[in-house]
Design a protein around this motif. Structure first.
Motif, PDB file in Angstrom:
ATOM      1  N   ASN A  79     -21.057 -10.573 -22.554  1.00 46.09           N
ATOM      2  CA  ASN A  79     -20.137 -10.802 -23.668  1.00 46.09           C
ATOM      3  C   ASN A  79     -19.841 -12.283 -23.829  1.00 46.09           C
ATOM      4  O   ASN A  79     -19.789 -12.794 -24.949  1.00 46.09           O
ATOM      5  N   ILE A  80     -19.647 -12.963 -22.734  1.00 43.22           N
ATOM      6  CA  ILE A  80     -19.379 -14.404 -22.794  1.00 43.22           C
ATOM      7  C   ILE A  80     -20.590 -15.137 -23.349  1.00 43.22           C
ATOM      8  O   ILE A  80     -20.455 -16.010 -24.210  1.00 43.22           O
ATOM      9  N   LEU A 112     -19.296 -19.608 -29.433  1.00 38.69           N
ATOM     10  CA  LEU A 112     -19.332 -20.926 -28.797  1.00 38.69           C
ATOM     11  C   LEU A 112     -20.605 -21.104 -27.978  1.00 38.69           C
ATOM     12  O   LEU A 112     -21.221 -22.165 -27.986  1.00 38.69           O
ATOM     13  N   CYS A 113     -21.030 -20.065 -27.283  1.00 37.79           N
ATOM     14  CA  CYS A 113     -22.171 -20.152 -26.368  1.00 37.79           C
ATOM     15  C   CYS A 113     -23.508 -20.189 -27.086  1.00 37.79           C
ATOM     16  O   CYS A 113     -24.521 -20.544 -26.487  1.00 37.79           O
ATOM     17  N   VAL A 170     -21.431 -24.020 -21.599  1.00 37.97           N
ATOM     18  CA  VAL A 170     -21.421 -22.558 -21.474  1.00 37.97           C
ATOM     19  C   VAL A 170     -20.992 -22.154 -20.075  1.00 37.97           C
ATOM     20  O   VAL A 170     -20.163 -21.246 -19.912  1.00 37.97           O
ATOM     21  N   GLU A 171     -21.486 -22.835 -19.066  1.00 41.08           N
ATOM     22  CA  GLU A 171     -21.116 -22.517 -17.677  1.00 41.08           C
ATOM     23  C   GLU A 171     -19.628 -22.775 -17.435  1.00 41.08           C
ATOM     24  O   GLU A 171     -18.938 -21.968 -16.818  1.00 41.08           O
ATOM     25  N   THR A 199     -16.832 -19.843 -16.553  1.00 41.61           N
ATOM     26  CA  THR A 199     -15.956 -19.956 -15.379  1.00 41.61           C
ATOM     27  C   THR A 199     -14.491 -19.894 -15.795  1.00 41.61           C
ATOM     28  O   THR A 199     -13.688 -19.198 -15.176  1.00 41.61           O
ATOM     29  N   GLU A 200     -14.150 -20.612 -16.869  1.00 44.28           N
ATOM     30  CA  GLU A 200     -12.770 -20.639 -17.340  1.00 44.28           C
ATOM     31  C   GLU A 200     -12.309 -19.257 -17.800  1.00 44.28           C
ATOM     32  O   GLU A 200     -11.199 -18.823 -17.494  1.00 44.28           O
TER      33      GLU A 200
END
Length: 190
Positions: free
Chosen positions: A119-120, A125-126, A134-135, A139-140
């Motif tokens: 999903n992320i 944005l990704c 993206v990484e 993580t955030e």
């Protein structure tokens, strides 16, 4: 403005209980009652056409925080959906200068068939960011949502709280300068 024209007809679903029937009546939705026990458990729900928004004009300054408030049914959620690009206005235009992140409903930003990681990765944005951005974003989001150890588990196995935290994290951790949040908790709390 937003006008919902022809009546919307939805078929299917089991007969709702009396409490749901009352809520639907309050919302202006009428149900066709089953005539006999031999009829299948489907019904037709018809909503009446009409204006939800009319002659709305809003200018919001860069860097400001704006809150929409008003009685139920006055069009707050419809306005947010129009601003987010989820539905189009039937009259007028919308001008937005900047990317928009949104949290309008409780599953707005996720696909429950995928994992949090997937999903992320599919978040807008990704799609255009560099690998290090993206990484950092991933993580955030995982840290904010407190989902360490669950990144590669399908969302359909998540608890309601885990899903909500992921939805909120995706919205608030984005770099979008415009964030639209509706009353996703349905409690009306400030």
């Amino acid at each position: 403005g937003r006008y919902f024209g022809e009546p919307v007809v939805m078929d299917g679903g089991a007969q709702p209980g009396e409490a749901w029937r009352s809520l639907l009546r309050i919302a202006g939705i009428t149900l066709k009652a089953r005539l006999t026990d031999d009829e299948p458990l489907t019904q037709r729900v018809v909503t009446a056409p009409g204006h939800v928004l009319r002659d709305v004009s809003v200018d919001i300054e860069h860097g400001s925080v704006t809150c929409l408030y008003g009685p139920s049914g006055c069009g707050k959620s419809v306005l947010l959906k129009i601003l987010a690009g989820v539905i189009a206005p039937t009259r007028g235009r919308v001008e937005i200068y900047g990317d928009v992140a949104r949290l309008l409903t409780a599953g707005d930003n996720v696909d429950q068939r995928m994992t949090a990681h997937e999903n992320i990765q599919s978040f807008p944005l990704c799609r255009t960011a560099t690998a290090d951005v993206v990484e950092r974003f991933q993580t955030e989001v995982i840290d904010f949502a407190e989902l360490q150890g669950f990144e590669h588990v399908p969302l359909r196995t998540y608890s309601t709280g885990m899903l909500m935290r992921l939805n909120v994290a995706l919205t608030l951790c984005s770099t979008a300068p415009i964030i639209l949040i509706d009353d996703v908790f349905a409690v009306g709390d400030i």
